[in-house]
Enzyme design. Structure first.
Site, PDB file in Angstrom:
ATOM      1  N   HIS A 122      -5.960   6.496  -2.285  1.00 52.69           N
ATOM      2  CA  HIS A 122      -6.300   6.509  -0.859  1.00 52.69           C
ATOM      3  C   HIS A 122      -6.292   7.976  -0.409  1.00 52.69           C
ATOM      4  O   HIS A 122      -5.532   8.783  -0.951  1.00 52.69           O
ATOM      5  CB  HIS A 122      -5.203   5.726  -0.137  1.00 52.69           C
ATOM      6  CG  HIS A 122      -5.439   5.483   1.320  1.00 52.69           C
ATOM      7  ND1 HIS A 122      -5.211   6.446   2.266  1.00 52.69           N
ATOM      8  CD2 HIS A 122      -5.854   4.385   1.985  1.00 52.69           C
ATOM      9  CE1 HIS A 122      -5.475   5.951   3.466  1.00 52.69           C
ATOM     10  NE2 HIS A 122      -5.872   4.694   3.322  1.00 52.69           N
ATOM     11  N   ASP A 199       2.722   6.010  -3.803  1.00 47.77           N
ATOM     12  CA  ASP A 199       2.203   5.465  -2.553  1.00 47.77           C
ATOM     13  C   ASP A 199       2.383   3.952  -2.604  1.00 47.77           C
ATOM     14  O   ASP A 199       1.652   3.253  -3.302  1.00 47.77           O
ATOM     15  CB  ASP A 199       0.724   5.867  -2.441  1.00 47.77           C
ATOM     16  CG  ASP A 199       0.006   5.174  -1.296  1.00 47.77           C
ATOM     17  OD1 ASP A 199       0.620   4.306  -0.637  1.00 47.77           O
ATOM     18  OD2 ASP A 199      -1.173   5.495  -1.074  1.00 47.77           O
ATOM     19  N   GLN A 202       0.568  -0.510  -0.344  1.00 50.15           N
ATOM     20  CA  GLN A 202       0.038  -1.847  -0.644  1.00 50.15           C
ATOM     21  C   GLN A 202       0.944  -2.644  -1.579  1.00 50.15           C
ATOM     22  O   GLN A 202       0.589  -3.753  -1.975  1.00 50.15           O
ATOM     23  CB  GLN A 202      -1.365  -1.745  -1.267  1.00 50.15           C
ATOM     24  CG  GLN A 202      -2.407  -1.081  -0.394  1.00 50.15           C
ATOM     25  CD  GLN A 202      -2.744  -1.893   0.852  1.00 50.15           C
ATOM     26  OE1 GLN A 202      -2.365  -3.066   0.991  1.00 50.15           O
ATOM     27  NE2 GLN A 202      -3.450  -1.275   1.783  1.00 50.15           N
ATOM     28  N   LYS A 225       1.941  -2.657   7.600  1.00 48.82           N
ATOM     29  CA  LYS A 225       1.288  -3.488   6.592  1.00 48.82           C
ATOM     30  C   LYS A 225       2.234  -4.576   6.075  1.00 48.82           C
ATOM     31  O   LYS A 225       1.879  -5.359   5.202  1.00 48.82           O
ATOM     32  CB  LYS A 225       0.810  -2.619   5.431  1.00 48.82           C
ATOM     33  CG  LYS A 225      -0.302  -1.637   5.827  1.00 48.82           C
ATOM     34  CD  LYS A 225      -0.815  -0.899   4.609  1.00 48.82           C
ATOM     35  CE  LYS A 225      -1.560   0.365   4.949  1.00 48.82           C
ATOM     36  NZ  LYS A 225      -2.935   0.124   5.380  1.00 48.82           N
ATOM     37  N   CYS A 362     -11.182   4.432   2.937  1.00 46.58           N
ATOM     38  CA  CYS A 362     -10.420   5.672   2.790  1.00 46.58           C
ATOM     39  C   CYS A 362     -10.256   6.064   1.332  1.00 46.58           C
ATOM     40  O   CYS A 362      -9.183   6.552   0.929  1.00 46.58           O
ATOM     41  CB  CYS A 362      -9.038   5.575   3.436  1.00 46.58           C
ATOM     42  SG  CYS A 362      -9.120   5.275   5.182  1.00 46.58           S
TER      43      CYS A 362
HETATM   44  C1  LIG Z   1      -2.991   2.673  -0.609  1.00 45.92           C
HETATM   45  C2  LIG Z   1      -2.771   3.212   0.760  1.00 45.92           C
HETATM   46  N1  LIG Z   1      -2.161   4.389   0.914  1.00 45.92           N
HETATM   47  C3  LIG Z   1      -1.923   4.926   2.122  1.00 45.92           C
HETATM   48  C4  LIG Z   1      -2.311   4.287   3.274  1.00 45.92           C
HETATM   49  C5  LIG Z   1      -2.049   4.967   4.586  1.00 45.92           C
HETATM   50  O1  LIG Z   1      -1.128   4.285   5.332  1.00 45.92           O
HETATM   51  P1  LIG Z   1      -0.856   4.700   6.851  1.00 45.92           P
HETATM   52  O2  LIG Z   1      -2.217   4.758   7.500  1.00 45.92           O
HETATM   53  O3  LIG Z   1      -0.023   3.592   7.389  1.00 45.92           O
HETATM   54  O4  LIG Z   1      -0.192   6.015   6.853  1.00 45.92           O
HETATM   55  C6  LIG Z   1      -2.944   3.059   3.172  1.00 45.92           C
HETATM   56  C7  LIG Z   1      -3.387   2.352   4.396  1.00 45.92           C
HETATM   57  O5  LIG Z   1      -4.530   2.250   4.741  1.00 45.92           O
HETATM   58  C8  LIG Z   1      -3.192   2.514   1.894  1.00 45.92           C
HETATM   59  O6  LIG Z   1      -3.828   1.347   1.758  1.00 45.92           O
END
Ligand SMILES: Cc1ncc(COP(=O)(O)O)c(C=O)c1O
Lengths: 407, 149
Positions: A122, A199, A202, A225, A362
């Protein structure tokens, strides 16, 4: 699959019509819905004990502090962190990863060092490393993606070296649903003296995560989430690293002594929490953890597994569908339907009340790797049912017909 | 379950422009070009304009996107070719009003002069898709500004 049917009732938002059709919410990977229990916890805080934390001596102040620090304890237990000192509240996954990239990477990397990433990251677990590399002269290296959307441990072995200082990757891909072998990767990384930054945006909402068992050095996730509120997340980090790291934000709440020309920081975890913290958010996150635990993480994981396998089976009966990612996966399916652009598809599904995501999720480098500009994604959570999948798949078939006709 | 209300969005004309885009390709020789994308969804347009003596002599586009963004680009090129820059910009303003569902008053052209573009009126009812429809027009505005500076 009936085991989880009762949880639907806890989510008031699901009981509504969208475009004259019952809402079928299949976008939990973007953000999950919230149960009444979480809404009430936040509501009660504001109605009954709203106050700043760690300040003053009045009664409401200590209730608020108890609520906030109590939530930290819940997070610690939930991910099995050794200590609450290692649980830092942040604005979310993005802020947590940026904290490591700023505070740890910039202080510990220099020219010639490498940061090892995957091609499925991401943007939140990619751009902070690009920036850290630019600032320190380190270089980024990427593990290749295999045909089925997984990474291979032999590639990790061959790409890692003594130059590798950081290995950063998603536990679960938000596009492919791939579950990466974090424990094994961490074991390899540690053999080479590299730290792992994971990260968990998910993964934490959908499966039992034990940071001690994984032995990761840093782990990030977001409350929104995992049936919690927006605006709060967690950075877990091993004390041995956090102790030596400088704060990223300076101001109130994070200081010990302040003099005219110099100051000292509070101990962990507070030195990383400058300013009035996200009190209502933390209390909401605590309630979200209570909720998930009451349902049971194993149950949730099993339920999603059944749903996603059922969805894959049903979707595969549609001609001209391309599904990305491995068969064994977390609860989401990213796909494309021949001759129907994902936006058009998402609009068509929305017109019958089905909410899916369309776009690049993203993950632009991953889209390039898959050779697509955009895809559609359906993602499942504990409140989704087999019937949701049926409505969705029926919608896909109808959309294919509709766009087939108008074309 | 039916897609009835989708017909107000996906009119036949739109689908026709999507399937058979007009003025898709590259302008040979002297021209200016603007590449714009819609970062949240991956739509991309590369618009080329040939502007002489304050008049849009030619317009072509390349890119990828959904039916709404590509048909809008196709329709736009059709209508702006031959217009002077000032009128092309007014049309863009008019289109933007149309997308916001506002009254299109105070323009010296009427809707008919916008040709097939009228078919996009339904997009106003799908807020999530307005950005798709306006992408080509934004590229045109930027191109014309480039020309003027
Ligand atoms: C794999 C992953 N990493 C990071 C994020 C970023 O999370 P946040 O927007 O809550 O900081 C997301 C959310 O869209 C994600 O799916």
């Amino acid at each position: 699959m009936a085991i989880l049917d009762h949880v639907r009732r806890d989510f008031p938002i699901l009981d509504q019509h969208v475009n004259d059709h019952p809402l079928v919410y299949l976008d939990s990977s973007a953000t999950s819905q919230k149960p009444q229990q979480v809404i009430d916890a936040v509501d009660n805080y504001y109605k009954q004990y709203n106050s700043n934390v760690h300040r003053g001596v009045h009664t409401l102040g200590s209730y608020a502090t108890d609520g906030y620090e109590g939530a930290r304890k819940k997070v610690k237990d939930f991910i099995n962190a050794p200590s609450t000192k290692e649980v830092i509240f942040t604005r979310g996954t993005t802020t947590a990863l940026n904290t490591v990239a700023y505070s740890y990477a910039r202080a510990n990397l220099s020219e010639g060092d490498e940061i090892l990433l995957t091609k499925m990251e991401h943007h939140s677990n990619l751009i902070p490393w690009q920036q850290a590399a630019k600032a320190t002269g380190a270089t980024l290296t990427y593990l290749p993606l295999q045909e089925d959307g997984t990474i291979s441990l032999s590639d990790v072995e061959s790409m890692i070296s003594d130059k590798t200082k950081i290995v950063a990757m998603a536990h679960v891909s938000n596009v492919l649903g791939t579950i990466n072998p974090i424990k094994e990767v961490t074991e390899i990384a540690h053999r080479y003296g590299a730290v792992t930054v994971v990260d968990g945006a998910q993964s934490v909402p959908h499966m039992r995560v034990d940071v001690q068992d994984l032995d990761v050095d840093f782990y990030a996730f977001s409350a929104h989430k995992m049936v919690g509120p927006t605006g709060i997340g967690v950075l877990y980090g091993k004390q041995s690293f956090l102790n030596d790291m400088e704060p990223v934000e300076f101001g109130g709440e994070m200081i010990d002594f302040v003099n005219l020309y110099d100051s000292t920081w509070k101990e962990l975890p507070w030195k990383f929490e400058g300013g009035t913290p996200i009190i209502a958010g933390a209390i909401g996150l605590g309630a979200a953890i209570d909720y998930l635990e009451s349902v049971g993480m194993a149950q949730i994981e099993k339920h999603e597994h059944e749903l996603v396998q059922y969805a894959l089976e049903q979707m595969n009966t549609i001609d001209g569908i391309t599904i990305y990612g491995p068969q064994e996966r977390a609860g989401l399916v990213t796909f494309n339907l021949d001759d129907v652009h994902p936006h058009d598809l998402a609009t068509a599904l929305d017109s019958i009340g089905v909410a899916v995501r369309a776009g690049h999720h993203c993950a632009q480098p991953l889209m390039k790797e898959l050779n697509v500009v955009a895809t559609a994604r359906a993602s499942f959570y504990l409140y989704n049912t087999k019937q949701d999948v049926d409505v969705f798949v029926e919608g896909l078939k109808k959309a294919k017909e509709f766009f087939g006709d108008v074309f | 379950m039916s897609f009835n209300n989708l017909d107000t969005l996906y009119r036949q004309v739109i689908m026709d422009h999507y399937k058979n885009p007009r003025n898709r390709g590259q302008i040979e020789g002297d021209h200016l070009s603007v590449e714009l994308n819609n970062p949240t969804c991956g739509d991309r347009i590369d618009l080329q304009l040939k502007v002489d003596d304050g008049v849009v002599q030619d317009a072509k586009f390349e890119g990828e996107g959904c039916s709404i963004s590509l048909s809008s680009a196709s329709m736009m090129t059709q209508v702006i070719i031959g217009q002077n820059v000032e009128d092309a910009l007014k049309m863009s303003q008019m289109f933007s009003d149309m997308m916001l569902g506002e009254e299109m008053e105070g323009y010296e052209f009427n809707l008919d002069e916008l040709g097939d573009i009228q078919a996009l009126q339904g997009v106003a009812k799908f807020p999530a898709r307005i950005k798709c429809a306006t992408l080509a027009w934004k590229a045109m505005e930027q191109g014309v500004e480039k020309e003027e500076s």
